[in-house]
Write an enzyme that holds these catalytic residues in place. Structure first.
Site, PDB file in Angstrom:
ATOM      1  N   ILE A   1       0.727  -1.187  -0.140  1.00 35.24           N
ATOM      2  CA  ILE A   1       0.021  -0.049   0.012  1.00 35.24           C
ATOM      3  C   ILE A   1       0.731   1.323  -0.088  1.00 35.24           C
ATOM      4  CG2 ILE A   1      -0.374   0.264   2.571  1.00 35.24           C
ATOM      5  CD1 ILE A   1      -2.816   0.760  -0.389  1.00 35.24           C
TER       6      ILE A   1
ATOM      7  N   SER B   1      12.132   1.313   7.211  1.00 37.12           N
ATOM      8  CA  SER B   1      11.716   0.349   6.483  1.00 37.12           C
ATOM      9  C   SER B   1      12.670  -0.834   7.296  1.00 37.12           C
ATOM     10  CB  SER B   1      12.003   0.344   5.301  1.00 37.12           C
ATOM     11  OG  SER B   1      12.103  -1.042   4.677  1.00 37.12           O
ATOM     12  N   ARG B   2      12.115  -1.974   7.982  1.00 30.34           N
ATOM     13  CA  ARG B   2      12.845  -2.994   8.649  1.00 30.34           C
ATOM     14  C   ARG B   2      13.527  -3.696   7.566  1.00 30.34           C
ATOM     15  NH1 ARG B   2       8.824  -7.913  10.327  1.00 30.34           N
ATOM     16  NH2 ARG B   2       8.306  -8.290   7.934  1.00 30.34           N
TER      17      ARG B   2
ATOM     18  N   LYS C   1      -5.540   2.010   7.679  1.00 26.26           N
ATOM     19  CA  LYS C   1      -6.454   1.184   8.490  1.00 26.26           C
ATOM     20  C   LYS C   1      -6.216  -0.188   8.641  1.00 26.26           C
ATOM     21  CE  LYS C   1      -7.711  -1.516   4.905  1.00 26.26           C
ATOM     22  NZ  LYS C   1      -7.650  -2.809   4.813  1.00 26.26           N
TER      23      LYS C   1
ATOM     24  N   ASP D   1      -9.850  -7.682   6.697  1.00 25.68           N
ATOM     25  CA  ASP D   1      -8.828  -6.536   6.333  1.00 25.68           C
ATOM     26  C   ASP D   1      -9.535  -5.949   5.292  1.00 25.68           C
ATOM     27  OD1 ASP D   1      -6.059  -5.559   6.294  1.00 25.68           O
ATOM     28  OD2 ASP D   1      -6.543  -6.069   4.123  1.00 25.68           O
TER      29      ASP D   1
HETATM   30  P1  NAP Z   1       2.449  -5.627   3.032  1.00 31.50           P
HETATM   31  O1  NAP Z   1       2.575  -5.445   1.436  1.00 31.50           O
HETATM   32  O2  NAP Z   1       2.646  -6.717   3.707  1.00 31.50           O
HETATM   33  O3  NAP Z   1       3.457  -4.365   3.431  1.00 31.50           O
HETATM   34  C1  NAP Z   1       3.527  -4.257   4.924  1.00 31.50           C
HETATM   35  C2  NAP Z   1       5.031  -3.622   5.425  1.00 31.50           C
HETATM   36  O4  NAP Z   1       4.868  -3.117   6.680  1.00 31.50           O
HETATM   37  C3  NAP Z   1       6.057  -4.655   4.898  1.00 31.50           C
HETATM   38  O5  NAP Z   1       6.633  -4.574   3.618  1.00 31.50           O
HETATM   39  C4  NAP Z   1       7.160  -4.044   5.827  1.00 31.50           C
HETATM   40  O6  NAP Z   1       7.637  -2.957   5.140  1.00 31.50           O
HETATM   41  C5  NAP Z   1       6.254  -3.338   7.202  1.00 31.50           C
HETATM   42  N1  NAP Z   1       6.373  -4.388   7.949  1.00 31.50           N
HETATM   43  C6  NAP Z   1       6.559  -4.234   9.426  1.00 31.50           C
HETATM   44  N2  NAP Z   1       6.321  -5.039  10.285  1.00 31.50           N
HETATM   45  C7  NAP Z   1       6.071  -6.124   9.698  1.00 31.50           C
HETATM   46  C8  NAP Z   1       5.659  -7.557   9.719  1.00 31.50           C
HETATM   47  N3  NAP Z   1       5.524  -7.728  11.088  1.00 31.50           N
HETATM   48  N4  NAP Z   1       5.118  -8.033   9.081  1.00 31.50           N
HETATM   49  C9  NAP Z   1       5.008  -7.833   7.613  1.00 31.50           C
HETATM   50  N5  NAP Z   1       5.371  -6.711   7.269  1.00 31.50           N
HETATM   51  C10 NAP Z   1       5.676  -5.593   8.348  1.00 31.50           C
HETATM   52  O7  NAP Z   1       0.888  -4.969   3.435  1.00 31.50           O
HETATM   53  P2  NAP Z   1       0.051  -3.950   2.796  1.00 31.50           P
HETATM   54  O8  NAP Z   1      -0.781  -4.490   1.847  1.00 31.50           O
HETATM   55  O9  NAP Z   1       0.846  -2.655   2.231  1.00 31.50           O
HETATM   56  O10 NAP Z   1      -1.097  -3.324   4.012  1.00 31.50           O
HETATM   57  C11 NAP Z   1      -0.351  -2.477   5.054  1.00 31.50           C
HETATM   58  C12 NAP Z   1      -1.545  -1.865   5.747  1.00 31.50           C
HETATM   59  O11 NAP Z   1      -2.028  -1.111   4.722  1.00 31.50           O
HETATM   60  C13 NAP Z   1      -2.443  -3.049   6.144  1.00 31.50           C
HETATM   61  O12 NAP Z   1      -3.089  -2.415   7.329  1.00 31.50           O
HETATM   62  C14 NAP Z   1      -3.476  -2.908   5.342  1.00 31.50           C
HETATM   63  O13 NAP Z   1      -4.939  -3.246   5.755  1.00 31.50           O
HETATM   64  C15 NAP Z   1      -3.615  -1.562   4.629  1.00 31.50           C
HETATM   65  N6  NAP Z   1      -4.191  -1.355   3.384  1.00 31.50           N
HETATM   66  C16 NAP Z   1      -3.782  -2.427   2.286  1.00 31.50           C
HETATM   67  C17 NAP Z   1      -4.264  -2.171   0.958  1.00 31.50           C
HETATM   68  C18 NAP Z   1      -3.737  -3.010  -0.212  1.00 31.50           C
HETATM   69  O14 NAP Z   1      -4.633  -3.274  -1.167  1.00 31.50           O
HETATM   70  N7  NAP Z   1      -2.961  -4.016   0.002  1.00 31.50           N
HETATM   71  C19 NAP Z   1      -5.284  -1.434   0.686  1.00 31.50           C
HETATM   72  C20 NAP Z   1      -5.526  -0.284   1.861  1.00 31.50           C
HETATM   73  C21 NAP Z   1      -5.055  -0.581   2.996  1.00 31.50           C
HETATM   74  P3  NAP Z   1       9.470  -2.715   5.542  1.00 31.50           P
HETATM   75  O15 NAP Z   1      10.153  -3.876   5.167  1.00 31.50           O
HETATM   76  O16 NAP Z   1       9.544  -1.633   4.669  1.00 31.50           O
HETATM   77  O17 NAP Z   1       9.362  -2.326   7.078  1.00 31.50           O
END
Ligand code: NAP
Length: 306
Positions: free
Chosen positions: A13, A35-36, A89, A167
């Protein structure tokens, strides 16, 4: 002067929406990332907030874009550093942990913005205006998508605190709580949980909005048509939102709405709140998910593999 912002958690996101919205905003400038995994997007990057705070890189605000577990700890830390905070969110993984944040933001004189991006979908504000003063008869939400297509490899989604199919489902709840004239009360939930996971991969939910029944059909296993729709039958017509709130129809007739621009609108709102010295913090969608987990029956379904 532009608000200097750091994006924390460079995942899907952050890359798909936050970074482009910040780049296109006249209100914000990307100052840093945290970023971790060491993601590099061409600005100073840090492993954690402590490193950012110690670096001397000037920051006014942070956008917390990681998974919900741990978000509240980061928010509290960011407020202690004197930064405005935007929460993706859901605003946290539990409701109790969130209770302290508004007072902390107020004491720090900083803005706390619990975002619900779907509320910025083009059809949502006109839907709320049309529904005001109407009597609800029945509300049906269908939120069916393919987890493998939209969330590839995101194991945290089906782990404790990841919300599972809620989610995406919480986006529907964020719209309902914005457009329906009265409060929602959770009545029943049925959660389908894969044998090897903790979070539901599908759920059916029944709620009450006054005398009206509100149902949610949430499913993460749908590989055909992807459906994010809300149908509201009232005493004087039927409203339908499709495409997650981007399309609006009244009694079958499509309505003209603005072009889709959820995240640019969300960042414009954040800038407005900062300028006004205000916060926006609505946890009702997460409360409803918590209620579904409290009251829901659980059925084990086959193990899930990516
Ligand atoms: P994602 O692709 O898994 O990315 C989350 C990022 O958070 C990871 O790349 C990592 O980035 C960091 N992170 C820190 N602690 C972590 C852990 N314990 N496990 C995994 N990642 C961790 O997830 P996302 O889709 O971006 O979603 C993140 C948030 O945005 C969620 O709350 C989701 O509900 C919301 N969201 C997502 C979407 C969608 O379509 N994907 C849409 C709207 C909102 P670093 O390595 O850079 O730290």
């Amino acid at each position: 002067m532009a608000i200097r912002i750091a994006v924390v958690g460079i995942g899907k996101i952050a890359r798909d929406q936050h970074l482009p919205a910040i780049a296109g905003s006249g209100d914000f400038i990307l100052a840093a990332t945290v970023s971790r995994s060491g993601a590099d997007v061409g600005v100073p990057g840090f492993a954690d907030l402590v490193g950012l705070a110690a670096s001397g890189v000037a920051v006014d605000a942070v956008a917390l874009c990681g998974p919900p577990v741990g978000r509240h700890v980061l928010a509290a830390e960011a407020l202690r550093h004197g930064w405005h905070v935007l929460l993706e969110k859901p605003p946290g993984a539990t409701i109790s942990e969130l209770a302290v944040l508004p007072a902390q933001a107020a004491a720090a004189g900083r803005t706390l913005f619990a975002t619900w991006h779907s509320r910025f979908a083009a059809g949502v504000a006109p839907a709320a205006a049309w529904l005001a003063g109407r009597q609800l008869r029945r509300v049906a939400v269908t939120w069916q998508e393919d987890i493998r297509r939209w969330h590839p490899g995101q194991d945290w989604l089906l782990a404790p605190g990841g919300l599972g199919v809620f989610d995406p489902g919480i986006n529907a709840l964020s719209i309902l709580t914005a457009i329906l004239p009265g409060p929602l009360a959770m009545r029943e939930a049925r959660l389908l949980v894969p044998a090897d996971r903790q979070g539901p991969i599908a759920a059916s939910v029944a709620m009450a909005a006054g005398a009206a029944l509100v149902t949610l059909d949430l499913d993460f296993r749908i590989t055909g048509d992807q459906i994010w729709s809300i149908v509201v039958e009232t005493d004087s017509g039927t409203l339908r939102l499709d495409a997650g709130g981007e399309r609006l129809a009244i009694d079958g007739a499509g309505q003209a709405v603005a072009a889709a621009a959820e995240y640019p609108a969300l960042y414009a709102r954040f800038a407005e709140l900062i300028a006004a010295g205000a916060s926006e913090f609505d946890v009702r969608p997460l409360q409803l998910v918590g209620d579904a987990f409290l009251i829901g029956s659980r059925q084990v379904v086959p193990a899930f593999t990516w």
